[in-house]
Design a protein around this motif. Structure first.
Motif, short mmCIF file in Angstrom:
data_model
loop_
_atom_site.label_atom_id
_atom_site.label_comp_id
_atom_site.label_asym_id
_atom_site.label_seq_id
_atom_site.Cartn_x
_atom_site.Cartn_y
_atom_site.Cartn_z
N ARG A 420 0.84 -1.20 0.00
CA ARG A 420 0.00 0.00 0.00
C ARG A 420 0.87 1.25 0.00
O ARG A 420 1.83 1.37 0.76
CB ARG A 420 -0.93 0.01 1.20
CG ARG A 420 -1.97 1.14 1.17
CD ARG A 420 -3.04 0.97 2.21
NE ARG A 420 -4.01 2.07 2.19
CZ ARG A 420 -5.02 2.18 1.35
NH1 ARG A 420 -5.21 1.23 0.44
NH2 ARG A 420 -5.86 3.22 1.40
N GLY A 421 0.49 2.19 -0.84
CA GLY A 421 1.27 3.40 -0.97
C GLY A 421 1.94 3.46 -2.33
O GLY A 421 1.46 2.87 -3.31
N VAL A 422 3.06 4.15 -2.40
CA VAL A 422 3.76 4.38 -3.67
C VAL A 422 5.11 3.67 -3.63
O VAL A 422 5.79 3.68 -2.60
CB VAL A 422 3.96 5.88 -3.92
CG1 VAL A 422 4.77 6.12 -5.18
CG2 VAL A 422 2.60 6.58 -4.04
N THR A 423 5.46 3.05 -4.75
CA THR A 423 6.77 2.43 -4.91
C THR A 423 7.48 3.08 -6.08
O THR A 423 6.89 3.26 -7.16
CB THR A 423 6.65 0.92 -5.16
OG1 THR A 423 5.99 0.31 -4.06
CG2 THR A 423 8.02 0.28 -5.34
N ALA A 442 15.61 5.15 -16.62
CA ALA A 442 14.17 4.91 -16.63
C ALA A 442 13.63 4.75 -15.21
O ALA A 442 14.29 4.18 -14.33
CB ALA A 442 13.84 3.68 -17.46
N VAL A 443 12.41 5.22 -15.01
CA VAL A 443 11.72 5.08 -13.73
C VAL A 443 10.45 4.26 -13.93
O VAL A 443 9.86 4.25 -15.00
CB VAL A 443 11.36 6.44 -13.10
CG1 VAL A 443 12.61 7.20 -12.74
CG2 VAL A 443 10.48 7.25 -14.04
N VAL A 444 10.06 3.56 -12.88
CA VAL A 444 8.77 2.87 -12.80
C VAL A 444 8.15 3.30 -11.48
O VAL A 444 8.84 3.36 -10.45
CB VAL A 444 8.95 1.34 -12.85
CG1 VAL A 444 7.65 0.63 -12.47
CG2 VAL A 444 9.40 0.89 -14.24
N VAL A 445 6.87 3.60 -11.52
CA VAL A 445 6.14 3.97 -10.30
C VAL A 445 4.92 3.08 -10.18
O VAL A 445 4.17 2.90 -11.15
CB VAL A 445 5.72 5.45 -10.31
CG1 VAL A 445 4.94 5.78 -9.04
CG2 VAL A 445 6.94 6.35 -10.44
N ALA A 446 4.73 2.50 -9.00
CA ALA A 446 3.57 1.66 -8.73
C ALA A 446 2.76 2.26 -7.59
O ALA A 446 3.31 2.88 -6.67
CB ALA A 446 4.00 0.24 -8.36
N VAL A 447 1.44 2.12 -7.66
CA VAL A 447 0.54 2.51 -6.59
C VAL A 447 -0.11 1.24 -6.03
O VAL A 447 -0.70 0.46 -6.79
CB VAL A 447 -0.54 3.49 -7.09
CG1 VAL A 447 -1.60 3.71 -6.03
CG2 VAL A 447 0.10 4.82 -7.47
N ASP A 448 0.06 1.02 -4.75
CA ASP A 448 -0.45 -0.19 -4.10
C ASP A 448 0.06 -1.45 -4.78
O ASP A 448 -0.66 -2.45 -4.91
CB ASP A 448 -1.98 -0.18 -4.06
CG ASP A 448 -2.53 0.97 -3.22
OD1 ASP A 448 -1.77 1.54 -2.42
OD2 ASP A 448 -3.72 1.31 -3.38
N LEU A 453 3.28 4.06 -13.96
CA LEU A 453 4.32 4.49 -14.90
C LEU A 453 5.17 3.26 -15.14
O LEU A 453 5.82 2.75 -14.21
CB LEU A 453 5.16 5.62 -14.29
CG LEU A 453 4.67 7.06 -14.54
CD1 LEU A 453 3.34 7.29 -13.88
CD2 LEU A 453 5.71 8.06 -14.03
N VAL A 454 5.19 2.77 -16.39
CA VAL A 454 5.60 1.38 -16.59
C VAL A 454 6.70 1.25 -17.63
O VAL A 454 6.97 2.17 -18.42
CB VAL A 454 4.39 0.52 -17.02
CG1 VAL A 454 3.23 0.69 -16.06
CG2 VAL A 454 3.95 0.84 -18.46
N ASP A 455 7.31 0.09 -17.61
CA ASP A 455 8.17 -0.40 -18.69
C ASP A 455 7.35 -1.43 -19.45
O ASP A 455 6.86 -2.40 -18.87
CB ASP A 455 9.44 -1.04 -18.11
CG ASP A 455 10.43 -1.51 -19.18
OD1 ASP A 455 9.99 -2.14 -20.15
OD2 ASP A 455 11.63 -1.26 -19.01
N ALA A 456 7.19 -1.24 -20.77
CA ALA A 456 6.27 -2.08 -21.54
C ALA A 456 6.69 -3.54 -21.56
O ALA A 456 5.85 -4.44 -21.60
CB ALA A 456 6.15 -1.56 -22.97
N GLY A 457 8.00 -3.83 -21.55
CA GLY A 457 8.45 -5.21 -21.74
C GLY A 457 8.84 -5.44 -23.18
O GLY A 457 9.46 -4.59 -23.82
#
Length: 640
Positions: A420-423, A442-448, A453-457
């Motif tokens: 829970r929160g931001v990573t 590059a940055v990635v941000v996750a919520v919960d 904000l992603v890396d497509a793969g």
């Protein structure tokens, strides 16, 4: 705490001897192995059919295997065809042929498991049919790896010069495990088939492995990647079971040990893998499995528990965990990789090393049933690991912060022990990593725990994926990663395109990484592009600041941020990103007076992408002024 990251300087490929051979010395030599190796009947840690352990396997553990095996019994076997093999050389498609090969091997694995637990003759017939079909298969090498075709101008392999690749080594190991558990039954019902297996494995795998020492995957040129432990580990299985005791067998095992040692020596001291979490399972995990076998096959003479890099790489999976099924994906890896992994391997090693976070993480992923597409060796090891089968589900550790200087990768979350929160995740590194994408900074941000904000793969592998046109694929380009396009220039490809001046600060309420990205771009003039990615834990907010300095004014630069989910624009300078699974949304904000914003929707048709992200991704484009100096920041938090 503030420190300067060391990046690739942490690699230890210069050593002639890696950590294993340094510790084991002559015990891992052919002479030492000749004395230490158990006989073939005892060298693999799986009891034969009829052993008491197989009668104790809970029925629900093999329910998926049984259902699939019964459905396909008495139906035609998958048949890899010449026309399918040739497609790789005609139109780049490798999936059609490989799918038939994988389905054939999966069916054989299911038949072996059913024969072992049921002892019914119908399953032994199925096993024999599958074994002989593999022996009759012209090549075990996948077309994308075949060396003989292009030089000869052909589209079919040269059977006189077998190519030892991932596919060939995998078949050899599968046949060895089948022989281990059903050897007596095969001798009784199909006399001669085991001799055929040994002849095929010797000619296609064991002899080429010893005879040729220029296989690229051996890493003798210093470029060591996941193929090395994957192939060497499977060769080890084949040699332990199918080779005759003596000097040849000891030599085969010794060379396999050298390969695994070379791979571990090439890992950074922190055990990180530049190919990402998903590829850890077919690199470092393969090495761990091989080390398990070596300890068993030598009655504990070759013990790797005291090797520091082994302990560190056991930690890598839980360090990359964002939450639930989501992991930080680097290079060609997926952010939501398959969950059906051999979790018993890191669980066993974590228990052995006293790594409690590793134990919890593996236990949190434990499944009730073995998947229907499991590899045979991995299934046999899992089904006979009583501690793993008895493990209780646990909550994953979700560590607060990790910084891996060997690959310049950092992950930090709002609070330890909860998604829970931001990573925030960020990588530095360079643009000549294994399975490389041009993504320095590059940055990635996750919520919960869900990436927003992603890396497509990456899309499905074709001939283009590892060919000269790799960077014509959009997912490989910096323009589709969360990095700037500097004055109309995307990042360059090669080791010299890298992050500079990387600094990390990790404090109770703050995690921050600062790095200069200018060297990652083929810019015509000296420049600085300083990116700072910061997690404010108390506010549960990520700030990404870019500051630049050029000799003079020029073309504008553009910041790119790839968004996953439904994107809404409630106001100027704001974006709301709603994950597809209904989790809490992310709020992305910036000063609209300092950048012009645009959105580009990218439709996803390739299942390797759409299975992870749905039918589209959206790129946020923030055009910056072309001034000689300037700074700009965006913030990402939770929309309450």
């Amino acid at each position: 705490m503030t420190n300067t990251a060391t990046g690739s300087a942490a690699l230890r490929t210069e050593r002639a001897l890696g950590p294993l051979l340094t510790a084991w010395k002559t015990a891992a030599s052919p002479d030492g192995l000749s004395r230490a190796l158990l006989a073939p009947d005892a060298a693999l840690p799986a009891p034969p059919a009829g052993a008491a352990v197989w009668a104790r396997i809970p029925a629900e553990t093999l329910v998926a295997v049984r259902e699939q095996a019964e459905a396909e019994l008495n139906t035609p076997w998958p048949q890899p065809l010449a026309s399918q093999y040739a497609r790789f050389f005609r139109d780049g498609n490798r999936t059609v042929y490989e799918s038939n090969v994988f389905e054939r091997q999966d069916r054989l694995t299911r038949a072996v498991l059913m024969a072992v637990v049921s002892r019914a003759s119908v399953w032994l017939d199925e096993v024999a049919d599958g074994i002989v079909q593999l022996c009759e298969q012209s090549s075990w090498c996948w077309p994308a790896h075949e060396e003989s075709c292009r030089p000869r101008g052909t589209v079919l392999p040269d059977m006189a010069t077998p190519c030892l690749d991932l596919g060939a080594a995998d078949v050899a190991a599968q046949l060895a495990w089948a022989d281990q558990v059903l050897g007596v039954e095969l001798d009784a019902q199909f006399p001669g088939v085991r001799e055929r297996v040994r002849a095929e494995v010797r000619g296609r795998v064991l002899d080429p492995f010893v005879r040729r020492r220029d296989w690229h995957w051996l890493g003798l040129d210093g470029d060591v990647h996941n193929w090395c432990p994957w192939i060497c580990g499977n060769v080890l299985v084949a040699a332990l079971r199918l080779a005759e005791p003596g000097e040849d067998r000891a030599r085969q095992v010794a060379l396999a040990v050298e390969g695994i040692d070379r791979y571990l020596a090439a890992l950074p001291d922190d055990g990180s893998v530049d190919e990402g979490y998903e590829y850890w399972w077919n690199g470092a995990c393969r090495a761990l499995e091989a080390l398990d076998l070596l300890e068993h096959a030598t009655s504990g003479v070759l013990d790797a528990a005291g090797i520091p890099v082994v302990r560190e790489t056991v930690r890598f999976p839980y360090r990359m965990h964002l939450g639930g099924p989501w992991y930080l994906n680097l290079a060609d890896a997926r952010a939501r990789p398959p969950a059906d992994q051999p979790w018993h391997v890191p669980y066993r090693w974590a228990r052995r090393l006293g790594e409690h976070d590793g134990i919890r993480h593996a236990a949190s992923q434990r499944r009730t049933a073995v998947p229907a597409t499991v590899e045979l060796g991995r299934a046999l090891r899992e089904l006979t690991d009583a501690e793993w089968l008895g493990a209780e589900r646990a909550e994953p550790p979700l560590v607060a912060t990790v910084w891996l200087p060997g690959t310049q990768v950092g992950v930090a979350r709002s609070s330890s022990g909860t998604a829970r929160g931001v990573t925030l995740a960020i990588k530095g590194g360079h643009n000549d990593e294994h399975h490389n994408h041009n993504d320095v900074g590059a940055v990635v941000v996750a919520v919960d725990g869900v990436p927003v904000l992603v890396d497509a793969g990456r899309p499905t592998y074709t001939a283009q994926t590892f060919g000269p046109d790799r960077y014509a694929i959009w997912t490989m380009q910096s323009g589709w990663h969360n990095v700037p396009e500097i004055r109309g220039t995307q990042q360059g490809q090669g080791r010299r395109f890298r992050a500079r001046e990387v600094e990390v600060a990790d404090e109770p309420g703050l995690f921050e990484v600062r790095l200069d990205l200018a060297a990652a771009y083929p810019l015509p003039e000296p420049a600085r592009w300083r990116r700072t990615a910061r997690l404010d834990r108390r506010a549960s907010r990520v700030t990404i600041e870019d500051a630049w300095s050029f000799a003079g004014d020029g073309d504008p630069s553009v910041l790119h941020f790839l968004l996953a989910g439904r994107v809404e624009q409630p106001a100027t300078g704001q974006i709301v990103v709603r994950p597809p699974d209904g989790r809490r949304a992310a709020l992305v904000t910036w000063d609209p007076q300092r950048a012009t914003a645009a959105l580009t929707v990218r439709t996803l048709e390739d299942p390797m992408l759409s299975d992870v992200w749905g039918d589209h991704l959206t790129r946020l484009e923030l055009k910056l002024p072309g001034t000689a100096q300037g700074a700009f920041e965006i913030q990402v938090g939770v929309q309450e």
